[in-house]
Enzyme design. Structure first.
Site, short mmCIF file in Angstrom:
data_model
loop_
_atom_site.label_atom_id
_atom_site.label_comp_id
_atom_site.label_asym_id
_atom_site.label_seq_id
_atom_site.Cartn_x
_atom_site.Cartn_y
_atom_site.Cartn_z
N ASP A 265 63.01 113.72 69.57
CA ASP A 265 62.45 112.38 69.35
C ASP A 265 63.43 111.53 68.53
O ASP A 265 63.55 110.33 68.73
CB ASP A 265 61.10 112.46 68.63
CG ASP A 265 59.97 112.81 69.58
OD1 ASP A 265 60.05 112.43 70.77
OD2 ASP A 265 59.00 113.45 69.14
N GLU B 64 58.50 103.23 62.53
CA GLU B 64 57.96 102.61 61.33
C GLU B 64 59.04 101.89 60.53
O GLU B 64 60.24 102.10 60.74
CB GLU B 64 57.29 103.65 60.40
CG GLU B 64 58.21 104.49 59.54
CD GLU B 64 58.95 105.56 60.28
OE1 GLU B 64 60.18 105.45 60.38
OE2 GLU B 64 58.32 106.50 60.77
N ALA C 182 54.70 110.40 63.07
CA ALA C 182 55.95 110.70 62.36
C ALA C 182 55.72 110.57 60.84
O ALA C 182 54.79 111.16 60.30
CB ALA C 182 57.05 109.77 62.88
N TYR C 183 56.52 109.77 60.16
CA TYR C 183 56.43 109.66 58.69
C TYR C 183 55.01 109.27 58.26
O TYR C 183 54.47 109.79 57.27
CB TYR C 183 57.45 108.62 58.21
CG TYR C 183 57.54 108.51 56.71
CD1 TYR C 183 58.11 109.53 55.96
CD2 TYR C 183 57.03 107.39 56.05
CE1 TYR C 183 58.18 109.45 54.58
CE2 TYR C 183 57.11 107.30 54.67
CZ TYR C 183 57.67 108.33 53.94
OH TYR C 183 57.74 108.24 52.58
N ASN C 184 54.40 108.36 58.99
CA ASN C 184 53.04 107.90 58.67
C ASN C 184 52.07 109.07 58.47
O ASN C 184 51.26 109.06 57.54
CB ASN C 184 52.55 106.99 59.81
CG ASN C 184 51.06 106.72 59.75
OD1 ASN C 184 50.60 105.96 58.91
ND2 ASN C 184 50.30 107.35 60.64
N LYS C 185 52.19 110.07 59.35
CA LYS C 185 51.27 111.21 59.26
C LYS C 185 51.53 112.00 57.98
O LYS C 185 50.59 112.46 57.33
CB LYS C 185 51.41 112.09 60.50
CG LYS C 185 50.40 113.21 60.55
CD LYS C 185 50.50 113.99 61.83
CE LYS C 185 49.53 115.16 61.78
NZ LYS C 185 49.82 116.07 60.66
N ARG D 25 50.82 99.39 43.42
CA ARG D 25 51.77 100.03 42.51
C ARG D 25 51.92 101.48 42.94
O ARG D 25 50.91 102.17 43.15
CB ARG D 25 51.26 100.00 41.06
CG ARG D 25 51.34 98.65 40.41
CD ARG D 25 50.79 98.73 39.00
NE ARG D 25 50.87 97.46 38.33
CZ ARG D 25 49.98 96.47 38.47
NH1 ARG D 25 48.95 96.63 39.28
NH2 ARG D 25 50.13 95.34 37.80
P1 NAP Z 1 64.95 112.85 62.43
O1 NAP Z 1 65.61 114.15 62.25
O2 NAP Z 1 65.38 111.97 63.53
O3 NAP Z 1 63.36 113.08 62.55
C1 NAP Z 1 62.66 113.85 61.62
C2 NAP Z 1 61.53 114.57 62.35
O4 NAP Z 1 60.59 113.62 62.82
C3 NAP Z 1 62.06 115.34 63.58
O5 NAP Z 1 61.40 116.58 63.62
C4 NAP Z 1 61.62 114.44 64.73
O6 NAP Z 1 61.39 115.16 65.93
C5 NAP Z 1 60.31 113.88 64.19
N1 NAP Z 1 59.86 112.64 64.82
C6 NAP Z 1 60.56 111.50 65.04
N2 NAP Z 1 59.76 110.57 65.61
C7 NAP Z 1 58.54 111.16 65.75
C8 NAP Z 1 57.30 110.71 66.27
N3 NAP Z 1 57.15 109.47 66.74
N4 NAP Z 1 56.25 111.56 66.21
C9 NAP Z 1 56.38 112.81 65.72
N5 NAP Z 1 57.53 113.30 65.23
C10 NAP Z 1 58.60 112.48 65.25
O7 NAP Z 1 65.02 112.11 61.02
P2 NAP Z 1 65.59 110.71 60.52
O8 NAP Z 1 66.74 110.31 61.36
O9 NAP Z 1 65.73 110.81 59.06
O10 NAP Z 1 64.35 109.68 60.73
C11 NAP Z 1 63.79 109.44 61.96
C12 NAP Z 1 62.29 109.51 61.84
O11 NAP Z 1 61.93 110.71 61.19
C13 NAP Z 1 61.68 108.37 61.02
O12 NAP Z 1 61.36 107.29 61.85
C14 NAP Z 1 60.47 109.03 60.38
O13 NAP Z 1 59.29 108.74 61.06
C15 NAP Z 1 60.71 110.52 60.50
N6 NAP Z 1 60.76 111.09 59.15
C16 NAP Z 1 59.69 111.78 58.70
C17 NAP Z 1 59.66 112.27 57.42
C18 NAP Z 1 58.46 113.01 56.96
O14 NAP Z 1 57.58 113.28 57.78
N7 NAP Z 1 58.36 113.30 55.68
C19 NAP Z 1 60.74 112.08 56.56
C20 NAP Z 1 61.84 111.37 57.05
C21 NAP Z 1 61.83 110.87 58.35
P3 NAP Z 1 62.58 115.84 66.80
O15 NAP Z 1 62.83 117.16 66.12
O16 NAP Z 1 62.00 115.97 68.14
O17 NAP Z 1 63.78 114.92 66.73
#
Ligand code: NAP
Length: 268
Positions: free
Chosen positions: A48, A126, A165-168, A151
């Site tokens: 993704d 997001e 993704a992050y939202n969850k 705050r």
């Molecule tokens: P990334 O490695 O591209 O993504 C981080 C994880 O989020 C990977 O496992 C990715 O899946 C998964 N992901 C991305 N979009 C998703 C979606 N719409 N629904 C469910 N899982 C999804 O990390 P990045 O380049 O730092 O950031 C890209 C995205 O990662 C951001 O938009 C953010 O939503 C997410 N993220 C999440 C967290 C968290 O949950 N704490 C922290 C940082 C970023 P794949 O393994 O298939 O690539």
């Protein structure tokens, strides 16, 4: 005569390079042209995350591009195809009767203190705003009306497809991507007798907009999907559902909730 022009964006995994090689050969056999600059179809190979990069590389051409994602691991939320299904993918692509689907995107406008014009970004997952060192203080407006003073660590504003993704991870709700709305979720809000926010995520309709006005204009980090904007002079950020949508090619219907269950729960 070409069936269409295809660009391929892949991550650095060995399996993605192998899938790309096979896909190019199948596409050529089916009379597609590989065109990395002006494609009609963009295929991402990876996860993704790779799909997010592919989207941003071509986000200025959304009106005539259809996207498609191949996952080299498990099935993803933007990646409907697996790397062992490439023959079926290419034959589906040639079937003009295949249903297509489109999903909402987030329009993000960042207003800087010293610039009159805001800068516009599109997010597919997001946008977040966080303060790097100290408590973030921001006023949240819905349709220009003050809703609350926040705050805490920060705020996340997500699309329906970004809701998994992050939202969850910050306690937001998972939204079916056919819902044309966006979501505000708090990141570690301070809630006590003095400071009060709603304390739960909210879903905002496509006819409404949200503005976050920052109390001080330094030390903020804004993210748009995979990118980070660092700027000292941010005054406010506004969000609404974008006029543009992302269109998918060779869409394979998979029950959305089954995909959520697959990704997060597994067998029960
Ligand atoms: P990334 O490695 O591209 O993504 C981080 C994880 O989020 C990977 O496992 C990715 O899946 C998964 N992901 C991305 N979009 C998703 C979606 N719409 N629904 C469910 N899982 C999804 O990390 P990045 O380049 O730092 O950031 C890209 C995205 O990662 C951001 O938009 C953010 O939503 C997410 N993220 C999440 C967290 C968290 O949950 N704490 C922290 C940082 C970023 P794949 O393994 O298939 O690539």
């Amino acid at each position: 005569m070409t069936e269409g022009k295809v660009a391929i964006i892949q991550n650095k995994q060995k399996s993605s390079f192998a899938a790309k090689k096979k896909l190019i050969s199948l596409l050529k056999e089916a009379h597609y042209t590989i065109d990395q600059n002006d494609p009609d179809i963009v295929i991402s190979i990876g996860g993704d995350g790779t799909f997010l990069s592919a989207f941003h590389e071509f986000e200025h051409k959304l009106d005539h591009i259809r996207f498609l994602g191949v996952h080299t691991g498990h099935l993803g939320f933007y990646t409907d195809w697996r790397d062992f299904e490439l023959e079926e993918l290419v034959s589906n692509l040639s079937n003009k009767e295949e249903p297509t689907i489109s999903y909402p995107l987030l329009d993000v406008q960042v207003k800087y203190k010293k610039q009159s014009e805001p800068k516009r970004f599109l997010a597919i997952n997001e946008a977040t705003i966080k303060r790097a060192t100290r408590t973030m203080v921001a006023d949240v407006y819905i349709k220009d009306e003050l809703f609350e003073r926040f705050r805490g660590d920060g705020l996340s504003v997500s699309t329906p497809t970004g809701s998994t993704a992050y939202n969850k991870s910050v306690g937001g709700a998972v939204l079916h991507p056919r819902i044309n709305a966006f979501q505000l979720a708090e990141i570690a809000s301070l809630n006590n007798r003095v400071f009060r926010t709603l304390g739960s995520p909210i879903i905002i309709s496509d006819s409404e907009w949200l503005t976050i006005r920052l109390e001080e204009s330094s030390d903020y980090v804004v993210t748009i999907d995979r990118s980070t904007i660092k700027h000292d002079e941010i005054e406010s950020i506004s969000f609404k559902i974008a006029n543009e949508r992302i269109h998918f090619a060779s869409y394979r219907h998979m029950h959305f909730w089954r995909r959520v269950k697959d990704a997060f729960i597994g067998e029960v």
